[in-house]
Structures are given as structure tokens and as C-alpha cells.
Design an enzyme around this catalytic site. Structure first.
Site: not given
Length: 901
Positions: A480, A604, A606
Site C-alpha cells: 500500500c 485508498d 488497498h
């Protein structure tokens, strides 16, 4: 509004006046001038933009250097716009007198700018403005009287146009013309100075031929959907248009104006210049096929040269932009705008080429920019021989930023930001990775944050969204932070701070190994990285510095909203948030200063799905997150500390010691552009131009004496004394010849450094060039094995003037010893320091604090600090011994304790 009222109204189209900053020390005689730009196609006193006056007389900084100012403005401002006034900022309350000074300055400037067009006379109403510094910077406007510019009249009606882009779009269009010249200059070999006069005559012939009867102009709309077919105008048609006694050969030319080549009903947007401006393209042809007045056959004639002759081909690439009213006849547009603009650019380019006509083949090319806040393009002439990081090019851009009132930390005038009015391809607008399609700016259009009364501060500019499994690479569970870094680097690329391709995970790991932060086994692993590692990579690959904010718990993050809002308002770069094993990219904050309510715009990394924008937004992978949502769920973990990495925009004009060498590395030094900086051996490989801001350090020899860990290598990186020590001059010898770096050798006026040349360079530059095999470092004379300095140290070390030899004697010696391979330097420094150390402390403890000892001027920087520390400790000891209590009671002991209830 009547005509009389209209003539006394100042209409302002530019967004705001960029007023210079003054302090309380401004003298009454100090003044700054801004030129007001308008157009003859608009009502009188319509101000479109302002340009700062940056050239003043050395004898009086308040008086403009009109010759230099006119040269700059003639190139910078497209035809169709002109200087109509001036604004003076001065600590003076006699505003009418200031306005008279402004009008007088405009008259002098216009006499140089428009001497050949009849616009320089005083038969115009010019605008004079004065800034009232005593009342918050209010501007008072005056206009001069027609025929009497010394008489001015105050204007109270000032109108700010609400839709200035629409105002320009509805009234005019852009004209563009390109012209490529290849001028052969034949000159006597024994008298090369004649080349300058021959070249001048050649350019003047070209300017004259623009009105030659055999010259034709092809007029065509840039849009294929325009109704009007291309039109051919001949120079004779232009002459007839100027002479009303001669009828035009084609009656249709009497009515054809620019509006015939403009699209009807085009939609309007705020970026009208590049996307929605009506554009007309003009091409020039030498109409040699036109029917001659009498029959003739081709003739070849031979004129032998009287002496040995050389030939020089000068290439000039011209491109002009002009603004024309839509009701302007096409014949007038060509004769009054296009041709004068081309003549001006030919002469301007000639003036830049002439000083180095025989010694350097300059690659001058005009570019057009529409900086933020400007309604019209500005034209800039760039020298392409060295690249954009060459110091002269940097100084040119810096002066332009000052003139246009642009911030110095934005790459607004880089070549990649030139406007694309007529369909050029821009490779940098493509994806950062070849063969892939990346989502950009996924936060646009997302639902609101839910913060009532908040102020949003968002990322400035575009970025690309990198997330798990992108490019088919499985980094789920550990990558990440890598993805956040890729998004950040894409932002710097899309803002044209860098041309570096977004690095892969392996390339990021390689960078960390090269700088010594990680062991070689780290490459190819699945180890996490955090904010600190990201800052190291950004520093190495882009030369970007970062600010790091630490919080002990996720619960403290809302307390940093004010600081984050300031970052987005001033820097505008994406922020990486790392906490525990998770990393996010922060794109903005929404913050209510009254009640402290806030939300974070999170991107994000992820996300593991396909690049479906709707799926990403609806799934919350890009959206506003509150520290605690309506259900009481905490987005940031309370039991984890967080690091926030805030990349800073680099200053585009101050090249520090880490940016200067890459600038040299990317210079194309062969004047024909065929070779790079050095052309042989390992140095050629080391200095090969790359897309990286910083060159790879893999070729640097690693000494056992050099630390390998990053925290050891950079321990003194931000120490000012370490920086100054590396600025000490050392002698070097070039191992290879290098063209185009004559600035390094002041004794050579050929702009070239030959192999074997001895040059003095600052140590930081000499060291890097030495490690690349470009130069060899000579031992400075005061460090040599057999030197006067060593003999004097051995005889009477305490009285040797080391400061005169090198202020940072010990620091430089420690740095240079491993590079030159002289093992005697270390012991010599130790002996010198040990011997002088005792004398320095004795002087510090015994000398008067009022009168400095004579040998203080002999001490190096390190010894001076030692002396000052000794004096300080002695003074503290005397103060303690002579007065004051030996012990002091802590204040807490004097407090009364509350009685127990």
C-alpha cells in the site's frame, strides 16, 4: 451608458492586480511600475492584463530601462494587444502627480514599441494609475487627454468584468503562423566579421519578401467543421487593401473578415484560450508558379568567389500568435498583425543569435503560454541547446515569473506547459506507464464530506490512481505504501516537475538500497516501507524534500487538520498517511475552524478491483472519511502512531548542490546535438542523459571508510557548516574534453573545457564528478605531503594562519582524504588539531572578554567554535564563583499544599 460615460470608464478584465510587496522601510523615492495591457479592438481603457517592469536604470532604480523593457514586451505580448497605461506603486499621496509619471513612462515606452505603426503619438487616451499604500492598496485611475498627454483627468467609474473569458471569446479569435527559415551565409574566410552584416541583410531581405508580389498567404480554419473553405491571399491584395484608390482583384475580399473562419455556437468554458478559442491558421508560400509578366526559361548562373569562402546556415523557427477582432478584414489581419509579428520575431531572434553567430549554433524556438490568471498567451523565446535546467535558461524563466507575477515554486513556463492551440501532440499527457490506462483525479464529483460550515482544502493538479494488483502485480497485503508513493510521483510528473516514469516496486526498493538505507536482500522482497522511506525515495529520484508530521495515536489526527489545510492551500501535493501496517493517500481536508469538525479525503490504495470509477467511488475507496463516523466507528486506529508525509513543491529556480549536477548531466553539449556531455569510457555511461532527476549512484566506488547506512551518510546533510565546507574550492583536472561548459573555466572563451584542463570547482561538485570518472581531484596545496603549511605546522602550529588557507580546514581534509588516496592527510590533521587545541583553550581561558587575541583571526571554523565555548565556560564559572547563591530552591517546594478534607 452613453459614449461619453463609456470613454471615462476603466474596464478591468484581469482577475486581480498583482501588487508588489512593500515594507515600512520603503523610501518616498522608491517606486515600482506595472504596464497595463489592452487592445485596440476593445473600448478605450479596457485592461486585460498587467506586466511588471523588471528592467531599471542602474543609476536610478525608480526609472525604467525603456530599451530593455520594449525588447522584452515586443516579444512577450502578441500583436493585437498593446501597452495602454501604467500603474505606479510608491509611498506618495500625490496621486495625480504619480499618474502623470505613469502616463509619461507609457509614452516613452510606446515610442520604442510602436514607432513604425503610428501608435506612438499622444493622440490616444492613456491610463495612469497610482496605488494608495496608506489605505489598503486602493488604486486610483486617471486618463490623459487626447493630444495633450500631460493633462490628466480622474476616473471614478471602474468596472470589473464578471466573465472576462467570454468577453474575449465573443469579440475575437487567435491567428497563428509558422515560418521556417534556413539562411545560408557566405562570408570570406579571412574576414569572418563580415558574416554578421551578411546575416543581417539576409534577415531584412526575408522581412521585405513578406510583402513581395510573389508571396501568398493561405488562410484556413483550424477546425475541420468550419464552413469557410481555405482562402489564398496575395501580397498584391494586401497592398490594394491599404490603397483605397485601387480596386481589389476579387470583390469578395472586401467583405471577408475573421468571423468567416470562426465556428458558430461554440460552447464556452473558463479555459477558452486552449480549448475553446476560435483559431485561424495562416501559411506562407512563395508563389513562384504564378504566371510571369513575360515568357522566360530557367537560367543557371555561376558567380565564382573572389577569395576563400565559408558558408554558415542559420536556422530560425518562427511561430507567432495574434489576436484579432472577428470583424477585422482578413487582408488587414495579415498585413497589420501577422506580417508585423513575423518581422518582429525575425529581428528579435536575429539579435539573440548575432553575438554567438560564428561560435555557437543556437537553437532558438518560440513557445506560447497562458499562465494562471492571464487571458491571453505570452510568447517566450527559449534556447534549446542545453536543456531547461541550464542556469541561463533557469534565470530566463525566473525573470519571466517575476514579470508575470507567478509563484516561483510552480513549473508554469516549462516547455511541456506550452499551450497546444493548433493540435500538437504532447507525449507527456499520455499515461505514466506505457501500455496501461490509468484513472486520473478520481475524487472529482464525489459526494460531500458532511462537514457543516467547513472549508475544503484540496490537492492542486492531477494525479493517477495506483492501487493493489495494478499492472497485474500482486502486492496485496504489503504494497500500500508503494502504491501511495506511485500516486505521489505521478502528481509530480503530471505537474511537469519531472519526466521520470513512475517507478515499479522493484525500482523503489533499488533506490533505497542505492542510498544505503536497505541491504541488497531487500530488492525483490515483500517488506513494508513507511513515510520515512518514501521521503528518501522522493529525495533521491526527484530531489523533492518532505515534511513529516508525527502523531502518537490516530485520535490525534483531527488536531492536525489546520496544518494539513495550510499544506493543501500552499503546496497542494498529495499526502501519504502511514499507521501500523496501513497506508493511505490524503487528497484534502474539510475543516470547520469554529467547532473543529473535520473530514479527510482518502484515496485508498488497498482497492483490488478493476479501474471502474463508479465502483471505486460507490465502494468508498475514494471518499470523505471522518475520524469517527455516525456509527461511532473509528477510521484511524487509536493504538497506533501515524506518520504523515507532506511533499514540498521544489523551488524551480534555485538549484542546490544536489540539483546542479543532474542539470549538467542532462545538458546536450555538442552544438549539433549529436553527443552528450562526455563521449568516451565510463564517464560517458555515467553521464548518459536519463529521465531521472538524480542520476543512479550504482557506479560510485564504495570505500571501506565510507558509511553505508543512510542515517550515517546524511547525518550532516542539513548542517550549515557541512554545506559551507563543501563549498570550498578545490583544483581538478578534466579527464575528457567537454563542450558547452566554458562557464567552469573563466580563462577560456570558447565555451569548452579541453581534456587535461585544470579548473577550480566547489568540493561538492568536484566530488560527484570525480566519483563519475569525469575529473580527478588534485590535493589542495595546504594538504600536500611537501608543503609550506606542513612545515609551518611542524615548526609552530599555534601561530599558523589556517583560516586564510581554508576556513573549514579540518572538515575539508576529512572529506577529501578518501578521494585522493593520500593516507598522510589524516595523521597530519590529527597532529595539527592536537597541537593547536591546547593553545586555543589557553587563550580562551585567559584572554579578556573585551579584547580578542591577535591569533583569533588565524583559527579555522572548528577552532573558533572551540574558543567561543572555552570563553563561555570560563565566564559561567566566574559568574558562579563571584556571586549568587550556591543552591536555589525549586519553586515547587515553596508552594503550600492544600489541606486534606
Amino acid at each position: 451608458m452613453g459614449d461619453d460615460d463609456e470613454s471615462k470608464t476603466i474596464r478591468i478584465l484581469c482577475r486581480k492586480f498583482i501588487l508588489p510587496k512593500f515594507d515600512d522601510h520603503l523610501q518616498p523615492t522608491d517606486a515600482q511600475i506595472q504596464w497595463l495591457i489592452g487592445s485596440s479592438f476593445f473600448p478605450s481603457h479596457t485592461i486585460i492584463s498587467t506586466l511588471r517592469c523588471i528592467h531599471t536604470l542602474p543609476s536610478d532604480p525608480s526609472i525604467p530601462d525603456f530599451a530593455k523593457e520594449s525588447d522584452d514586451i515586443e516579444t512577450l505580448v502578441p500583436k493585437g494587444f498593446e501597452v495602454i497605461g501604467a500603474l505606479i506603486t510608491k509611498r506618495d499621496t500625490d496621486f495625480e502627480n504619480l499618474a502623470c509619471e505613469a502616463v509619461d513612462a507609457v509614452l516613452k515606452l510606446r515610442k520604442l514599441l510602436y514607432k513604425d505603426t503610428g501608435k506612438a503619438s499622444g493622440d490616444l487616451q492613456l491610463v495612469g494609475g497610482a496605488v494608495d499604500l496608506e489605505n489598503g492598496g486602493d488604486i486610483r485611475f486617471y486618463v490623459s487627454m487626447i493630444g495633450d498627454p500631460q493633462t490628466i483627468e480622474s476616473v471614478s467609474s471602474v468596472v470589473y468584468e464578471e466573465q472576462p473569458e467570454k468577453y474575449l471569446r465573443e469579440r475575437g479569435c487567435m491567428l497563428q503562423c509558422q515560418l521556417l527559415l534556413k539562411l545560408p551565409v557566405y562570408f570570406p574566410a579571412e574576414n569572418p566579421k563580415d558574416a554578421e552584416n551578411i546575416y543581417i541583410r539576409a534577415t531584412e531581405d526575408v522581412a521585405t519578401n513578406l510583402m513581395d508580389p510573389q508571396t501568398s498567404y493561405l488562410i484556413e480554419a483550424n477546425e475541420p467543421s468550419a464552413d469557410e473553405p481555405p482562402l489564398v491571399l496575395r501580397s498584391s491584395d494586401l497592398d490594394q487593401q491599404e490603397n483605397p484608390n485601387i480596386a481589389l482583384q476579387e470583390s469578395s475580399l472586401k467583405t471577408l473578415d475573421c468571423s468567416n473562419f470562426c465556428l458558430k455556437g461554440r460552447s464556452m468554458s473558463s479555459t477558452w484560450m486552449e480549448e475553446n478559442a476560435d483559431r485561424i491558421h495562416v501559411s506562407i508560400f512563395g508563389n513562384a508558379s504564378r504566371s510571369p509578366t513575360k515568357p522566360s526559361a530557367p537560367i543557371a548562373e555561376f558567380y565564382p568567389a573572389a577569395a576563400n569562402t565559408k558558408v554558415l546556415v542559420v536556422v530560425q523557427k518562427m511561430e507567432v500568435l495574434c489576436y484579432a477582432a472577428k470583424d477585422l478584414l482578413l487582408t488587414s489581419a495579415v498585413s497589420k498583425l501577422i506580417i508585423p509579428a513575423l518581422v518582429c520575431q525575425i529581428r528579435s531572434m536575429r539579435n539573440k543569435i548575432l553575438p554567438n553567430l560564428l561560435t555557437q549554433h543556437q537553437q532558438l524556438q518560440p513557445y506560447h503560454f497562458v499562465p494562471p490568471g492571464f487571458l491571453h498567451p505570452v510568447t517566450v523565446m527559449y534556447e534549446l541547446s542545453y536543456g531547461e535546467l541550464e542556469m541561463k535558461q533557469v534565470e530566463v524563466r525566473k525573470s519571466l515569473h517575476v514579470r508575470l507575477g507567478l509563484p516561483l515554486d510552480r513549473p508554469l513556463l516549462r516547455i511541456v506547459n506550452a499551450v497546444n492551440l493548433f493540435g500538437r501532440n504532447n507525449s507527456l499527457e499520455k499515461s505514466s506507464r506505457k501500455g496501461t490506462s490509468l484513472l486520473k483525479d478520481v475524487h472529482l464529483g464525489i459526494p460531500s464530506s458532511g462537514v457543516s460550515g467547513g472549508t475544503m482544502s484540496l490537492i492542486q493538479g492531477s494525479y493517477e490512481y495506483y492501487h493493489y494488483l495494478h499492472d497485474g502485480f500482486d502486492d496485496s497485503g504489503w504494497g500500500c505504501a508503494y502504491r501511495s508513493l506511485q500516486t505521489i510521483i505521478s502528481w509530480f510528473r503530471l505537474q511537469h516537475y519531472s519526466t521520470l516514469d513512475v517507478p515499479s516496486h522493484r525500482e523503489i526498493q533499488q533506490a533505497l538500497v542505492e542510498i544505503g538505507d536497505k541491504d541488497p536482500s531487500f530488492i525483490g522482497s515483500r517488506e513494508w516501507i513507511g513515510a520515512i522511506e518514501l521521503s528518501f525515495v522522493l529525495d533521491k529520484l526527484l530531489g523533492v524534500s518532505c515534511k513529516v508530521i508525527n502523531v502518537r495515536s490516530g485520535a490525534e489526527l483531527p488536531e492536525k487538520c489546520r496544518e494539513l489545510a495550510l499544506h493543501f492551500d500552499t503546496q497542494g501535493t498529495p499526502v501519504m498517511i502511514g499507521g501500523g501496517v496501513l497506508a493511505y493517500t490524503l487528497l484534502g481536508v474539510d475543516y470547520n475552524e469554529v467547532n473543529g469538525d473535520c473530514a479527510f479525503l482518502i484515496l485508498d490504495p488497498h482497492y483490488t478491483g478493476t479501474d471502474d470509477l463508479k465502483k471505486i467511488v460507490n465502494g468508498g475507496w475514494c471518499g470523505w472519511k471522518k475520524a469517527v463516523d455516525s456509527k461511532g466507528k473509528h477510521f484511524f486506529l487509536h493504538d497506533k502512531f501515524y506518520n504523515l508525509l507532506l511533499p514540498q513543491r521544489p523551488n524551480m529556480f534555485v538549484l542546490n548542490r544536489r540539483q546542479f549536477l543532474p542539470a549538467i548531466s542532462n545538458i546536450q553539449l555538442n552544438i549539433y546535438g549529436a553527443a552528450s556531455l562526455l563521449t568516451a569510457g565510463r564517464a560517458s555511461e555515467a553521464l548518459k542523459p536519463t529521465n531521472s532527476i538524480l542520476e543512479s549512484e550504482t557506479s560510485k566506488p564504495q570505500s571501506a571508510n565510507f558509511p553505508t547506512r543512510l542515517h550515517q551518510k546524511m547525518a550532516n546533510y542539513y548542517e550549515i557548516d557541512d554545506v559551507l565546507a563543501e563549498d570550498e574550492i578545490v583544483p581538478v583536472v578534466f579527464q575528457q574534453a567537454a563542450d558547452g561548459v566554458g562557464l567552469l573555466d573563466s580563462s577560456d572563451d570558447t565555451n569548452k573545457v579541453e581534456a587535461g584542463s585544470r579548473v577550480e570547482l566547489p568540493f561538492w561538485l568536484a566530488r560527484d564528478l570525480h566519483l563519475r570518472g569525469v575529473v580527478s581531484i588534485d590535493v589542495p596545496p595546504y594538504f600536500k605531503k611537501v608543503s609550506r603549511t606542513r612545515k609551518e605546522i611542524g615548526a609552530d602550529a599555534a601561530h599558523v594562519d589556517l583560516r586564510n588557507r581554508c576556513q573549514y580546514f579540518y572538515e575539508l581534509g576529512l572529506k577529501i582524504a578518501p578521494l585522493v588516496g593520500d593516507k598522510t592527510i589524516g595523521p597530519f590533521l590529527l597532529v595539527a588539531f592536537q597541537t593547536r587545541y591546547k593553545e586555543v583553550l589557553i587563550k580562551a581561558h585567559t584572554a579578556s572578554s573585551v579584547v580578542a587575541p591577535k591569533n583569533l583571526a588565524f583559527l579555522t571554523n572548528e577552532e573558533t567554535k572551540l574558543y567561543e565555548a572555552g570563553q563561555s565556560s570560563t565566564a559561567a564559572f566566574k559568574k558562579w564563583r563571584m556571586g549568587g547563591p550556591r543552591m536555589q530552591r525549586a519553586s515547587v517546594l515553596g508552594r503550600k499544599r492544600k489541606p486534606n478534607v
